[in-house]
Design an enzyme around this catalytic site. Structure first.
Site, PDB file in Angstrom:
ATOM      1  CD  GLN A  84      -2.952   0.411   0.358  1.00  0.00           C
ATOM      2  OE1 GLN A  84      -3.581  -0.706   0.083  1.00  0.00           O
ATOM      3  NE2 GLN A  84      -3.752   1.679  -0.220  1.00  0.00           N
ATOM      4  CG  PHE A  85       1.970   3.348  -3.701  1.00  0.00           C
ATOM      5  CD1 PHE A  85       2.258   5.180  -3.789  1.00  0.00           C
ATOM      6  CD2 PHE A  85       1.581   2.716  -3.862  1.00  0.00           C
ATOM      7  CE1 PHE A  85       1.604   4.891  -4.918  1.00  0.00           C
ATOM      8  CE2 PHE A  85       0.948   3.259  -5.718  1.00  0.00           C
ATOM      9  CZ  PHE A  85       0.725   4.425  -5.820  1.00  0.00           C
ATOM     10  CB  THR A  86      -2.123   5.486  -0.898  1.00  0.00           C
ATOM     11  OG1 THR A  86      -2.331   4.572  -0.812  1.00  0.00           O
ATOM     12  CG2 THR A  86      -2.098   4.924  -2.618  1.00  0.00           C
TER      13      THR A  86
END
Length: 138
Positions: free
Chosen positions: A66-68
């Site tokens: 989940q890079f966000t």
């Protein structure tokens, strides 16, 4: 968790981990986080007190990249992800993280698919949601 309508991973009781890897993260950060997660006493005992860890309930981990989570929203209305690690850095650390959790649990750890458009369903029991940052281990 589904991709294009196909279920690719699911667990029963346990922890869904949304893993955001930033450009400054290292294997030491992964090891700290895996150690902390495996010992985190967030599951209810017979007295309904949060006293048990994942192993004591024979629970599972589910890991979703989940890079966000590294979105910066200070300026403007479009989030910036400049601190999120690029795939060349993030993928090996993601894989190392999953391997470390598997070693800790002694069984496979289901995952999402790195970089895929996933539909994730969560039943948050409690609810208990905890943010952990290896750069700020409070």
């Amino acid at each position: 968790m589904t991709i294009a309508g196909e279920v690719i991973s699911k667990i029963g009781k346990g922890m869904m981990i949304l893993l955001g890897i930033e450009d400054a993260d290292t294997e030491e950060d992964v090891e700290w986080l895996c150690n902390k997660l495996s010992k985190l006493r967030i599951f209810s005992d017979e007295n309904d007190a949060m006293n048990l860890d994942i192993n004591q309930i024979e629970g599972s981990f589910l890991v979703v990249s989940q890079f966000t989570l590294h979105a910066m929203t200070k300026k403007g209305n479009r989030p910036s992800y400049i601190h999120a690690a690029p795939p060349a850095v993030a993928i090996p650390l993601y894989e190392y993280f999953v391997a470390q959790l598997q070693q800790t649990l002694g069984r496979p750890v289901p995952t999402g698919q790195f970089g895929a458009d996933m539909q994730v369903n969560l039943t948050n029991d409690g609810p208990v949601t905890i943010v952990m940052d290896s750069k700020n281990p409070e």
